[in-house]
Design an enzyme around this catalytic site. Sequence first.
Site, PDB file in Angstrom:
ATOM      1  N   ASN A 166       0.813  -1.225   0.000  1.00 15.29           N
ATOM      2  CA  ASN A 166       0.000   0.000   0.000  1.00 15.29           C
ATOM      3  C   ASN A 166       0.849   1.279   0.000  1.00 15.29           C
ATOM      4  OD1 ASN A 166       0.781  -0.514   2.639  1.00 15.29           O
ATOM      5  ND2 ASN A 166      -1.142   0.210   3.532  1.00 15.29           N
ATOM      6  N   LYS A 202      12.185  -8.472   1.343  1.00 11.81           N
ATOM      7  CA  LYS A 202      11.209  -9.058   0.418  1.00 11.81           C
ATOM      8  C   LYS A 202      10.028  -8.104   0.315  1.00 11.81           C
ATOM      9  CE  LYS A 202       7.639 -11.336   0.920  1.00 11.81           C
ATOM     10  NZ  LYS A 202       6.903 -10.586  -0.124  1.00 11.81           N
ATOM     11  N   ALA A 233       6.290  -6.658  -1.292  1.00 10.88           N
ATOM     12  CA  ALA A 233       5.009  -7.306  -1.604  1.00 10.88           C
ATOM     13  C   ALA A 233       5.003  -7.764  -3.061  1.00 10.88           C
ATOM     14  CB  ALA A 233       3.872  -6.324  -1.351  1.00 10.88           C
ATOM     15  N   GLY A 244       2.613  -5.353   7.636  1.00 13.09           N
ATOM     16  CA  GLY A 244       1.551  -6.031   6.890  1.00 13.09           C
ATOM     17  C   GLY A 244       0.403  -6.382   7.819  1.00 13.09           C
ATOM     18  N   GLU A 296       4.699  -3.855  12.328  1.00  7.87           N
ATOM     19  CA  GLU A 296       3.768  -2.754  12.045  1.00  7.87           C
ATOM     20  C   GLU A 296       2.564  -3.403  11.386  1.00  7.87           C
ATOM     21  OE1 GLU A 296       3.996   0.343  12.867  1.00  7.87           O
ATOM     22  OE2 GLU A 296       6.091   0.488  13.461  1.00  7.87           O
ATOM     23  N   LEU A 297       1.469  -3.537  12.122  1.00  8.69           N
ATOM     24  CA  LEU A 297       0.369  -4.387  11.641  1.00  8.69           C
ATOM     25  C   LEU A 297      -0.907  -3.589  11.351  1.00  8.69           C
ATOM     26  CD1 LEU A 297       1.127  -7.303  14.121  1.00  8.69           C
ATOM     27  CD2 LEU A 297       2.036  -6.946  11.824  1.00  8.69           C
ATOM     28  N   CYS A 343      -3.116   1.854   6.965  1.00  7.49           N
ATOM     29  CA  CYS A 343      -3.340   1.246   8.287  1.00  7.49           C
ATOM     30  C   CYS A 343      -3.842   2.271   9.291  1.00  7.49           C
ATOM     31  CB  CYS A 343      -2.059   0.587   8.767  1.00  7.49           C
ATOM     32  SG  CYS A 343      -0.639   1.682   8.616  1.00  7.49           S
ATOM     33  N   GLU A 403     -10.975  -4.710  10.006  1.00  7.63           N
ATOM     34  CA  GLU A 403     -10.315  -3.679   9.200  1.00  7.63           C
ATOM     35  C   GLU A 403     -10.929  -3.717   7.790  1.00  7.63           C
ATOM     36  OE1 GLU A 403      -6.162  -4.425   8.312  1.00  7.63           O
ATOM     37  OE2 GLU A 403      -5.651  -2.331   8.630  1.00  7.63           O
TER      38      GLU A 403
HETATM   39  P1  NAD Z   1      -0.057  -9.068   4.110  1.00 10.02           P
HETATM   40  O1  NAD Z   1       0.226  -9.430   5.525  1.00 10.02           O
HETATM   41  O2  NAD Z   1      -0.871  -9.981   3.309  1.00 10.02           O
HETATM   42  O3  NAD Z   1       1.306  -8.855   3.305  1.00 10.02           O
HETATM   43  C1  NAD Z   1       2.332  -8.011   3.770  1.00 10.02           C
HETATM   44  C2  NAD Z   1       3.643  -8.575   3.322  1.00 10.02           C
HETATM   45  O4  NAD Z   1       3.799  -9.847   3.932  1.00 10.02           O
HETATM   46  C3  NAD Z   1       3.758  -8.811   1.812  1.00 10.02           C
HETATM   47  O5  NAD Z   1       5.083  -8.542   1.411  1.00 10.02           O
HETATM   48  C4  NAD Z   1       3.490 -10.289   1.676  1.00 10.02           C
HETATM   49  O6  NAD Z   1       4.110 -10.879   0.564  1.00 10.02           O
HETATM   50  C5  NAD Z   1       4.146 -10.796   2.946  1.00 10.02           C
HETATM   51  N1  NAD Z   1       3.712 -12.102   3.388  1.00 10.02           N
HETATM   52  C6  NAD Z   1       2.483 -12.657   3.379  1.00 10.02           C
HETATM   53  N2  NAD Z   1       2.544 -13.922   3.871  1.00 10.02           N
HETATM   54  C7  NAD Z   1       3.847 -14.145   4.203  1.00 10.02           C
HETATM   55  C8  NAD Z   1       4.551 -15.246   4.759  1.00 10.02           C
HETATM   56  N3  NAD Z   1       3.950 -16.378   5.087  1.00 10.02           N
HETATM   57  N4  NAD Z   1       5.886 -15.117   4.959  1.00 10.02           N
HETATM   58  C9  NAD Z   1       6.534 -13.973   4.617  1.00 10.02           C
HETATM   59  N5  NAD Z   1       5.915 -12.905   4.111  1.00 10.02           N
HETATM   60  C10 NAD Z   1       4.586 -12.981   3.917  1.00 10.02           C
HETATM   61  O7  NAD Z   1      -0.668  -7.614   4.195  1.00 10.02           O
HETATM   62  P2  NAD Z   1      -1.101  -6.707   2.970  1.00 10.02           P
HETATM   63  O8  NAD Z   1      -2.478  -7.067   2.620  1.00 10.02           O
HETATM   64  O9  NAD Z   1      -0.082  -6.706   1.911  1.00 10.02           O
HETATM   65  O10 NAD Z   1      -1.033  -5.275   3.650  1.00 10.02           O
HETATM   66  C11 NAD Z   1      -2.119  -4.722   4.278  1.00 10.02           C
HETATM   67  C12 NAD Z   1      -2.000  -4.849   5.771  1.00 10.02           C
HETATM   68  O11 NAD Z   1      -0.805  -4.188   6.193  1.00 10.02           O
HETATM   69  C13 NAD Z   1      -3.128  -4.153   6.464  1.00 10.02           C
HETATM   70  O12 NAD Z   1      -3.571  -4.931   7.554  1.00 10.02           O
HETATM   71  C14 NAD Z   1      -2.484  -2.861   6.964  1.00 10.02           C
HETATM   72  O13 NAD Z   1      -3.136  -2.291   8.044  1.00 10.02           O
HETATM   73  C15 NAD Z   1      -1.092  -3.309   7.254  1.00 10.02           C
HETATM   74  N6  NAD Z   1      -0.152  -2.182   7.221  1.00 10.02           N
HETATM   75  C16 NAD Z   1       0.349  -1.727   8.393  1.00 10.02           C
HETATM   76  C17 NAD Z   1       1.203  -0.643   8.401  1.00 10.02           C
HETATM   77  C18 NAD Z   1       1.766  -0.151   9.698  1.00 10.02           C
HETATM   78  O14 NAD Z   1       2.707   0.628   9.656  1.00 10.02           O
HETATM   79  N7  NAD Z   1       1.240  -0.550  10.849  1.00 10.02           N
HETATM   80  C19 NAD Z   1       1.558  -0.022   7.211  1.00 10.02           C
HETATM   81  C20 NAD Z   1       1.029  -0.498   6.015  1.00 10.02           C
HETATM   82  C21 NAD Z   1       0.172  -1.602   6.040  1.00 10.02           C
END
Ligand code: NAD
Length: 478
Positions: free
Chosen positions: A148, A171, A173, A225, A247-248, A281, A382
């Site tokens: 995002n 790594k 996204a 993520g 950071e979730l 987020c 969310e």
């Molecule tokens: P996601 O958890 O699906 O993916 C995030 C990253 O994790 C991607 O690079 C993805 O490839 C990786 N990933 C997924 N499964 C994995 C695994 N098993 N092992 C290693 N890596 C893995 O999240 P998303 O949909 O891409 O992002 C949206 C989420 O991120 C939302 O919940 C949002 O609130 C959160 N977010 C939080 C912040 C923050 O600073 N708190 C900032 C941006 C986004």
Amino acid sequence: MWRDPIFINGNWLDAAQTFPVYNPATGEEIARIADGGAAEARRAIDAAEKALPAWSSTTAHVRSAILYRAWQLMLEHKDSLAALMTEEQGKPLKAATNEVQYAADFLLWFAEEAKRSYGETIPSARADQRFIVQHQPVGVVAAVTPWNYPVSMITRKLAPALAAGCTVVLKPAESTPLCAIEVFKLLHQAGVPDGVINLVTAKDPAPIGEEFCTNPAVRKLTFTGSTAVGRTLGQRAGGQLKRVSMELGGHAPFIVYKDADPVHAAKGASLVKFLNTGQACICPNRIFVHADIVDAFVETLVQRVGKMRVGAGTEAGVAIGPLVNAAAIAKVDAQVTDARDKGAQVVCGGQQLQQGALGKGHFYAPTVLTGVTDQMLIYKEETFGPVAPVIVFNDNDDVIAMANDTSYGLAAYVYTQNLSQAMRAFEGLQFGIIGINDINPTSAAAPFGGMKNSGLGREGAREGLMEYMETKLGGFSI
Ligand code: NAD
């Protein structure tokens, strides 16, 4: 169309397989990218481990100079990076340009902070003893970033890690690897030595995540993520007691007290709720408005949301770009349908947009819901999309309890003209970032991070550097 390789130890390498990257506004394939796996992650970690001794023993001034150069280069490439981001991620060009600026801010901030990793001396109770505290880099860092904010989420991790003297494997996204590749090119050009930063792109993140969590050379995992993935990775990394930053997800409350200016608050809500098409987020997910001013608030909110133009981020005047994929549309629509079925009113929007060119991408109409209650999915989950749910409240103490009634704890917003009310809310809300009459409480200089299921640790600010450093105590008997 091109094939971009993986970056390990200063070399761009081909992979046997590639995967496609799509423009979310048009559905067109814009590139094919090297598809790495556990083997590539292992090679990258080896390279980072080998590069660590030399990099961690450079002076903070040398590391600062490289980050400073990277900051300059990123600003020089601001327009091209923003255009690429709009193509790959979808956000309007102006928002993409703002993100590149925000990303560059981290390079500058940590170029400065690198020189300020001060230690301390501590008085001892013993006359013959002296205590000295120093900070040292944690070692090899594995980093995982989301789509995002595909440039700033990278520099928010890489800049402090490099400033601290760590080496990194990242790594990105799977839907935004092109932005990551461009950031790595700039850092390489800025003079980051071979092996210090390594990039592994992949369609399937799981094998790489597993390698990051189980390879003993990795001393720290930093992840941005979803809460679900963060929890899984955190548990795996815990097996080796690696340091972890997370950071979730978030579920931000936005509270508008009776004494607030409803028009000003609604303007703020319309900006921060629809930031990045609701895919941030820190976007509000529950908008609590006092019963006495809710009509004026909703009137302004609907006026503004109704005027938001939806389309490809390359078109002038577009405020709402596409969602990331079809699954995101389905999730948003399920929450809106659930709310409608349980009695909420859809005051504007409320459906996927598929007319004309919009049919090729993943577009959802900016939506305002009123009459939202705690029985609805949107109150708890969310959304990550362009839906503003309005909830009416009457009692000032109740609303803090309602706002805290979530497992998340990232951002919260408060609108009031009463200073005591603002301070009570600031102290009572269980969230890591609180905007008081302010919708943008973020900056490279300010600590960003969440409580509860929104994460561990802070990024940016002074704290951001310490996330990549160990504290070492020396007790000297003299
Ligand atoms: P996601 O958890 O699906 O993916 C995030 C990253 O994790 C991607 O690079 C993805 O490839 C990786 N990933 C997924 N499964 C994995 C695994 N098993 N092992 C290693 N890596 C893995 O999240 P998303 O949909 O891409 O992002 C949206 C989420 O991120 C939302 O919940 C949002 O609130 C959160 N977010 C939080 C912040 C923050 O600073 N708190 C900032 C941006 C986004």
